[in-house]
Structures are given as structure tokens and as C-alpha cells.
Design a protein around this motif. Structure first.
Motif, PDB file in Angstrom:
ATOM      1  N   GLY A 112       0.817  -1.215   0.000  1.00 25.64           N
ATOM      2  CA  GLY A 112       0.000   0.000   0.000  1.00 25.64           C
ATOM      3  C   GLY A 112       0.849   1.263   0.000  1.00 25.64           C
ATOM      4  N   SER A 113       1.910   1.260   0.818  1.00 21.20           N
ATOM      5  CA  SER A 113       2.799   2.420   0.869  1.00 21.20           C
ATOM      6  C   SER A 113       3.567   2.594  -0.437  1.00 21.20           C
ATOM      7  CB  SER A 113       3.780   2.274   2.034  1.00 21.20           C
ATOM      8  OG  SER A 113       3.094   2.184   3.265  1.00 21.20           O
ATOM      9  N   ILE A 114       3.991   1.470  -1.034  1.00 24.75           N
ATOM     10  CA  ILE A 114       4.702   1.555  -2.302  1.00 24.75           C
ATOM     11  C   ILE A 114       3.803   2.141  -3.381  1.00 24.75           C
ATOM     12  CG2 ILE A 114       5.780   0.191  -4.126  1.00 24.75           C
ATOM     13  CD1 ILE A 114       6.782  -1.727  -2.007  1.00 24.75           C
ATOM     14  N   GLY A 115       2.540   1.707  -3.378  1.00 26.76           N
ATOM     15  CA  GLY A 115       1.601   2.259  -4.356  1.00 26.76           C
ATOM     16  C   GLY A 115       1.373   3.747  -4.165  1.00 26.76           C
ATOM     17  N   LYS A 116       1.309   4.193  -2.898  1.00 20.54           N
ATOM     18  CA  LYS A 116       1.124   5.620  -2.631  1.00 20.54           C
ATOM     19  C   LYS A 116       2.321   6.429  -3.107  1.00 20.54           C
ATOM     20  CE  LYS A 116      -1.885   4.939   1.382  1.00 20.54           C
ATOM     21  NZ  LYS A 116      -2.034   5.135   2.851  1.00 20.54           N
ATOM     22  N   TYR A 117       3.530   5.931  -2.817  1.00 21.01           N
ATOM     23  CA  TYR A 117       4.726   6.650  -3.249  1.00 21.01           C
ATOM     24  C   TYR A 117       4.839   6.673  -4.773  1.00 21.01           C
ATOM     25  CZ  TYR A 117       6.597   7.080   1.468  1.00 21.01           C
ATOM     26  OH  TYR A 117       6.786   7.431   2.795  1.00 21.01           O
ATOM     27  N   ALA A 118       4.479   5.559  -5.404  1.00 18.67           N
ATOM     28  CA  ALA A 118       4.522   5.519  -6.867  1.00 18.67           C
ATOM     29  C   ALA A 118       3.532   6.504  -7.473  1.00 18.67           C
ATOM     30  CB  ALA A 118       4.241   4.101  -7.365  1.00 18.67           C
ATOM     31  N   ALA A 119       2.340   6.565  -6.900  1.00 15.01           N
ATOM     32  CA  ALA A 119       1.347   7.527  -7.394  1.00 15.01           C
ATOM     33  C   ALA A 119       1.809   8.957  -7.165  1.00 15.01           C
ATOM     34  CB  ALA A 119       0.004   7.282  -6.699  1.00 15.01           C
ATOM     35  N   PHE A 120       2.454   9.198  -6.023  1.00 13.24           N
ATOM     36  CA  PHE A 120       2.960  10.542  -5.735  1.00 13.24           C
ATOM     37  C   PHE A 120       4.050  10.942  -6.723  1.00 13.24           C
ATOM     38  CE2 PHE A 120       6.141  13.198  -3.577  1.00 13.24           C
ATOM     39  CZ  PHE A 120       5.372  14.314  -3.316  1.00 13.24           C
ATOM     40  N   VAL A 121       4.961  10.011  -7.011  1.00 15.93           N
ATOM     41  CA  VAL A 121       6.034  10.301  -7.965  1.00 15.93           C
ATOM     42  C   VAL A 121       5.454  10.566  -9.352  1.00 15.93           C
ATOM     43  CG1 VAL A 121       8.034   9.320  -9.145  1.00 15.93           C
ATOM     44  CG2 VAL A 121       7.782   9.023  -6.675  1.00 15.93           C
ATOM     45  N   LEU A 122       4.483   9.756  -9.769  1.00 22.99           N
ATOM     46  CA  LEU A 122       3.860   9.951 -11.074  1.00 22.99           C
ATOM     47  C   LEU A 122       3.145  11.294 -11.148  1.00 22.99           C
ATOM     48  CD1 LEU A 122       3.102   8.842 -13.851  1.00 22.99           C
ATOM     49  CD2 LEU A 122       1.116   7.739 -12.784  1.00 22.99           C
ATOM     50  N   TYR A 123       2.430  11.639 -10.081  1.00 20.22           N
ATOM     51  CA  TYR A 123       1.722  12.926 -10.039  1.00 20.22           C
ATOM     52  C   TYR A 123       2.707  14.086 -10.087  1.00 20.22           C
ATOM     53  CZ  TYR A 123      -1.172  16.713  -8.213  1.00 20.22           C
ATOM     54  OH  TYR A 123      -1.820  17.919  -8.037  1.00 20.22           O
ATOM     55  N   THR A 124       3.833  13.950  -9.372  1.00 14.52           N
ATOM     56  CA  THR A 124       4.851  15.006  -9.375  1.00 14.52           C
ATOM     57  C   THR A 124       5.453  15.192 -10.761  1.00 14.52           C
ATOM     58  OG1 THR A 124       5.374  14.498  -7.069  1.00 14.52           O
ATOM     59  CG2 THR A 124       6.985  15.783  -8.299  1.00 14.52           C
ATOM     60  N   LEU A 125       5.707  14.092 -11.447  1.00 11.24           N
ATOM     61  CA  LEU A 125       6.252  14.182 -12.799  1.00 11.24           C
ATOM     62  C   LEU A 125       5.273  14.863 -13.745  1.00 11.24           C
ATOM     63  CD1 LEU A 125       7.956  10.680 -13.165  1.00 11.24           C
ATOM     64  CD2 LEU A 125       9.067  12.894 -12.795  1.00 11.24           C
ATOM     65  N   VAL A 126       3.996  14.551 -13.612  1.00 17.97           N
ATOM     66  CA  VAL A 126       2.980  15.180 -14.463  1.00 17.97           C
ATOM     67  C   VAL A 126       2.920  16.678 -14.206  1.00 17.97           C
ATOM     68  CG1 VAL A 126       0.511  15.282 -14.960  1.00 17.97           C
ATOM     69  CG2 VAL A 126       1.632  13.073 -14.721  1.00 17.97           C
ATOM     70  N   ILE A 127       3.058  17.079 -12.947  1.00 19.88           N
ATOM     71  CA  ILE A 127       3.014  18.503 -12.596  1.00 19.88           C
ATOM     72  C   ILE A 127       4.259  19.229 -13.087  1.00 19.88           C
ATOM     73  CG2 ILE A 127       2.997  20.144 -10.680  1.00 19.88           C
ATOM     74  CD1 ILE A 127       0.310  18.841 -11.205  1.00 19.88           C
ATOM     75  N   LEU A 128       5.421  18.589 -12.953  1.00 23.51           N
ATOM     76  CA  LEU A 128       6.678  19.249 -13.296  1.00 23.51           C
ATOM     77  C   LEU A 128       6.976  19.233 -14.790  1.00 23.51           C
ATOM     78  CD1 LEU A 128       9.048  18.024 -10.436  1.00 23.51           C
ATOM     79  CD2 LEU A 128       7.843  20.205 -10.621  1.00 23.51           C
TER      80      LEU A 128
END
Length: 289
Positions: A18-34
Motif C-alpha cells: 500500500g505504501s509503495i503504491g502511494k509513493y509511486a502515485a505521488f512520484v507519477l503525479y509530481t512528474l505530471v506537474i513538473l
């Protein structure tokens, strides 16, 4: 033997998917924003012939030619000075007016004051485009068209409702008995503002000051609608002026991105130094209001 294996199995750390999925989603969201920010900076510092090359050059040779062309084509210095004056003036006006109004809503007990506060907050739902014509006529009647003062008054009135709503929560944190005791001791209203209310409401004032400054700095609608000469145009208007001399089929994207960098860079620096203050102010007002 079995007990030893069971103990070793129990001591192995479990994979927290669950934590790995959250971090992966956060990284993906950050890349989309940046990604848009990266593309803007990359295009602003790239030569024109490197924008449309195939294969794409992700890290082109940096050049300042786009900014030199922008300075020659648009009075960036004047627009930047106007943007600073516009943003600072709007921030100061909004904070002063909103602070006094918030104190009245928080302290003066009048029948229907809560309804008036909600009406003020609901006025934010009115689209800015729908008020352009009446605002234009008002500014024209008072000879405030094409002036920084007119722009400041218009945007300040737009930002006031939300600022009042936030500051009311901070002022209510101070018990009214404290003010009554200060009045009995002979304290005047300015003294109460400075020595009692100001220390408590400083996080809210700083937060709303930063938010209002950013809103004024980025505002395009009002300067584009009410400004005509370079004496009142802001930096955001320069995005619309770099198209001069170009055909509809050949947009100067490198100049547009250069303007974007010039506008975003000060805000990014401001946010890096003040993000904790903004979060502290908003959370404090929401939790303690």
C-alpha cells in the motif's frame, strides 16, 4: 528447527504494497506537474531551431537570445515595475480593508451578520468576466482607466471576500474577555489591534498577503481589459503582445515561454521561502476557527 524457521519468518519485514503504491502515485503525479514547467524552461532557453527538431533535444544548449528578443520587442522593465506596484498595492489594500471588516464580523453582534458574511463569501462565485462591463464604466466615470490605482481597486475588491472569511477565524481565536479587560485598563482600539490581535492573526495576515500577491501578479483579465498604455500594463499582458509581427501560423513559442519563465520564477522563489507559513496559516484558521 521448525520454531527457528517460524521465528526468522516472523522477523522478516513485510512488504507494504500500500505504501509503495502511494509513493509511486505521488512520484507519477509530481512528474505530471513538473513536466509543463520543465518544457517551459527548456523552450525559453533553447534556440528557435531546436524547438521542432526530430529527434527531440531534451537538454538543448542554453541561450539568452529569446530574452534579448523579448526585451527589444516588449517594454519588460516597465511592465515588471507595474506588476510589482500592482501586486503590492492590491495586497496592502486587501489586507487593511479585510482586517477591519473581519474584526467587525467577529466582534460586532448584529442580527443577520452571519448571513451577510455568507453573502460576502458567495460573491466569489460571481465570474470575473461577467463584471468587466460594469467595472469598465465605473472606472471610466472616475477617470481610473489605464491606471495602476484602478487595477488595484478592482482586484482588491475581488480578493476581499475570501480574505475576510479567513481572517474572521483568526480573530475569533482571541477571547472577547481579553479585549474587554484591555479596554478597562484604558487601551484604545489601535493598541488592542497591535498588542492583542496582531500576534494571533499574524499567520493569517502573512498567508493571505502571499496568496493575494500571487493572485495579483498572475492576473491577466483586468490589466488586459482596463490598461491601454505601457504606464499601467503588467507583465502578464506581455504574453499577448509577443504575437505582434507574427502570422497566425507561426507562433513565437520561445518568446511566450520566456515570458512564462519571467513570471513564474519570482513566484517559485517566494513559495519556496513561504510555503510553511501558508500551510500554517490556512490550517490554523481552519482548525481553530
Amino acid at each position: 528447527m521448525i520454531a527457528t524457521q517460524t521465528k526468522q519468518t516472523a522477523q522478516r519485514p513485510r512488504v507494504q504494497w500500500g505504501s509503495i503504491g502511494k509513493y509511486a502515485a505521488f512520484v507519477l503525479y509530481t512528474l505530471v506537474i513538473l513536466l509543463p514547467i520543465y518544457w517551459m524552461v527548456r523552450s525559453a532557453f533553447a534556440a528557435n531551431n531546436q524547438l521542432y527538431t526530430t529527434p527531440l533535444v531534451y537538454v538543448p544548449s542554453p541561450t539568452l537570445e529569446n530574452f534579448r528578443t523579448l526585451v527589444d520587442q516588449v517594454p519588460i522593465v516597465d511592465y515588471t515595475r507595474n506588476s510589482i506596484a500592482f501586486a503590492l498595492g492590491t495586497t496592502a489594500l486587501t489586507l487593511v480593508v479585510s482586517y477591519l471588516a473581519a474584526y467587525a464580523f467577529a466582534r460586532i453582534q448584529v442580527r443577520g451578520s452571519a448571513i451577510l458574511l455568507w453573502i460576502l463569501v458567495l460573491s466569489m462565485a460571481l465570474p470575473d468576466v461577467g463584471t468587466i462591463v460594469p467595472l469598465y464604466r465605473i472606472l471610466s466615470r472616475f477617470h481610473l482607466l489605464d491606471t495602476i490605482t484602478g487595477l488595484t481597486l478592482v482586484l482588491g475588491s475581488t480578493l476581499t471576500p475570501f480574505t475576510v472569511w479567513v481572517l474572521v477565524s483568526f480573530i475569533k481565536q482571541v477571547p472577547i474577555e481579553v479585549e474587554e479587560a484591555a479596554r478597562i485598563d484604558g487601551a484604545s482600539l489601535p493598541v488592542i489591534f497591535l498588542r492583542i490581535l496582531l500576534p494571533v492573526t499574524t499567520p493569517g495576515l502573512v498567508t493571505m498577503g502571499l496568496i493575494n500577491f500571487i493572485n495579483a501578479w498572475n492576473n491577466l483579465l483586468y490589466p488586459l481589459s482596463f490598461s491601454v498604455s505601457p504606464s499601467s500594463k503588467t507583465l502578464s499582458v506581455s504574453i499577448t503582445e509577443v504575437f505582434a509581427g507574427y502570422s497566425p501560423w507561426g507562433r513565437p513559442w520561445e518568446l511566450i515561454m520566456a515570458v512564462g519563465v519571467a513570471m513564474v520564477a519570482p513566484i517559485v522563489i517566494l513559495m519556496l521561502f513561504s510555503q510553511k507559513s501558508i500551510v500554517r496559516g490556512l490550517v490554523g484558521g481552519a482548525l481553530k476557527g
